[in-house]
Write an enzyme that holds these catalytic residues in place. Structure first.
Site, PDB file in Angstrom:
ATOM      1  N   GLU A  91       0.825  -1.199   0.000  1.00  0.00           N
ATOM      2  CA  GLU A  91       0.000   0.000   0.000  1.00  0.00           C
ATOM      3  C   GLU A  91       0.864   1.256   0.000  1.00  0.00           C
ATOM      4  OE1 GLU A  91      -3.919  -2.016   2.070  1.00  0.00           O
ATOM      5  OE2 GLU A  91      -2.616  -0.796   3.331  1.00  0.00           O
ATOM      6  N   CYS A 338      -1.737   5.692   9.951  1.00  0.00           N
ATOM      7  CA  CYS A 338      -0.499   5.101  10.454  1.00  0.00           C
ATOM      8  C   CYS A 338      -0.781   3.812  11.220  1.00  0.00           C
ATOM      9  CB  CYS A 338       0.194   6.101  11.367  1.00  0.00           C
ATOM     10  SG  CYS A 338       1.758   5.509  12.016  1.00  0.00           S
TER      11      CYS A 338
END
Length: 364
Positions: A91, A338
């Site tokens: 990703e 995150c």
């Protein structure tokens, strides 16, 4: 044998061209076409002699990894799922802000470091990404964002903070960094490229010697006992060694500070006592702190620290004179925040928590 020109930085591309009997300036021309202009078709490289174009078509390709999906968050964050072959995908996340556009790049399919709070590590580890697979994320993002036409720079900053530990894939990560820095490729400043590491001490020294860029260290705990649990690599390179490595890196770094990343886990590492321990730990390292609200993922035992606790923790650090920011959670509605990047990893080395999504399902 056909080679992928995305696997070459400027120096190695020049060497390959020399092997083909071509002069160095030809390599620079092709480098500009590939990376500045985002061109993969040799016939479209119009200022290159037809004979060279024919030679390139016979011996080389420009083959970036394919984009499987492109998701847009409500806050403008975009997450690209990149197919890196053999059932694996990584990703890449673009984060737009008023004064910059930051691309977060992956360097490994999965991660072997198994940090307790990170979903990537729970996917297990397959392999390092090639140079083409790393720089190809920037190449593809430029195309998707319309950045290959005109003079406007959409991506102004790059962070190697996606899936994987960049310093565990040192050679390929550095080759990609050199392309990002090369004026014939992406022309980014060393101050605008950040490598994030969990603390591979000997390799931090190599990075400082070979390609010093801005450095972020995933700290997450103020003492060895807690960090051993949260960031297991600490058992090999404890905090005393890590702080010494940070001091050495600052002698070569383009910025005069190290950024310490610190994930805020409710009741685990977020007390006033932890903050005071941190102050003692980093007293000899010129640094900034980036506090990161924990982003939950399935199967995780942790909770995000309350906002007031995060503010109070930050106040303790700032009152001691340390610049401290709290990362704004971006892209969590598309699992791009995150610690949430998991991709799809065919794990061959250790058990995987949860289900791995095959690419054929990811495409649907």
């Amino acid at each position: 044998m056909t080679v992928n020109l995305l696997d070459f930085d400027g120096e190695s591309l020049t060497a390959w061209f020399a092997e083909q009997g071509e002069k160095p300036f030809r390599a620079k021309q092709v480098l500009r076409w590939i990376h500045r202009s985002g061109v993969a078709d040799f016939d479209a490289m119009t200022d290159i002699a037809k004979s060279l174009r024919e030679k390139l078509k016979a011996k080389a390709v420009v083959a970036p990894p394919a984009v499987v999906s492109d998701k847009l968050s409500d806050d403008g964050t975009r997450k690209f799922l990149i197919d890196v072959g053999n059932g694996n995908a990584v990703e890449t996340v673009f984060i737009p802000e008023d004064d910059r556009g930051t691309l977060c790049i992956s360097t490994q399919a999965g991660c072997a470091l198994d940090c307790a709070f990170c979903s990537t590590g729970k996917q297990g580890f397959n392999r390092n990404l090639s140079v083409a697979e790393i720089i190809g994320q920037l190449w593809q993002a430029n195309h998707a964002l319309g950045a290959v036409h005109g003079d406007e720079r959409v991506i102004s900053n790059v962070v190697l903070m996606g899936m994987g530990e960049p310093l565990a894939n040192f050679e390929n990560s550095v080759a990609a960094l050199k392309l990002m820095l090369d004026d014939n490729a992406y022309g980014l400043s060393r101050r605008r490229i950040t490598v994030s590491t969990s603390g591979l001490v000997p390799v931090m020294d190599r990075l400082g010697d070979e390609c010093p860029v801005a450095l972020a260290v995933s700290l997450h705990a103020p003492n060895d006992k807690l960090r051993d649990q949260l960031v297991p690599i600490n058992q090999k390179y404890p905090l005393k060694e890590l702080m010494a490595a940070c001091q050495r890196y600052l002698e070569k770094a383009p910025r005069d500070f190290i950024t310490f990343e610190y994930i805020m886990l409710d009741g685990i590492n977020d007390t006033d006592a932890h903050a005071r321990e941190l102050l003692a730990l980093v007293k000899s390292v010129h640094c900034k702190f980036n506090l990161i609200p924990f982003n939950p993922f399935p199967g995780s035992p942790f909770r995000r620290s309350p906002a007031e606790r995060v503010r109070h923790f930050a106040d303790i650090l700032m009152q001691a004179g340390i610049v401290t920011t709290t990362r704004k959670t971006r892209g969590d509605d598309i699992d791009a925040a995150c610690g949430q990047l998991a991709g799809q990893v065919q794990d061959k080395t250790k058990r995987t928590t949860g289900r791995v999504i095959p690419l054929k399902e990811a495409r649907s």
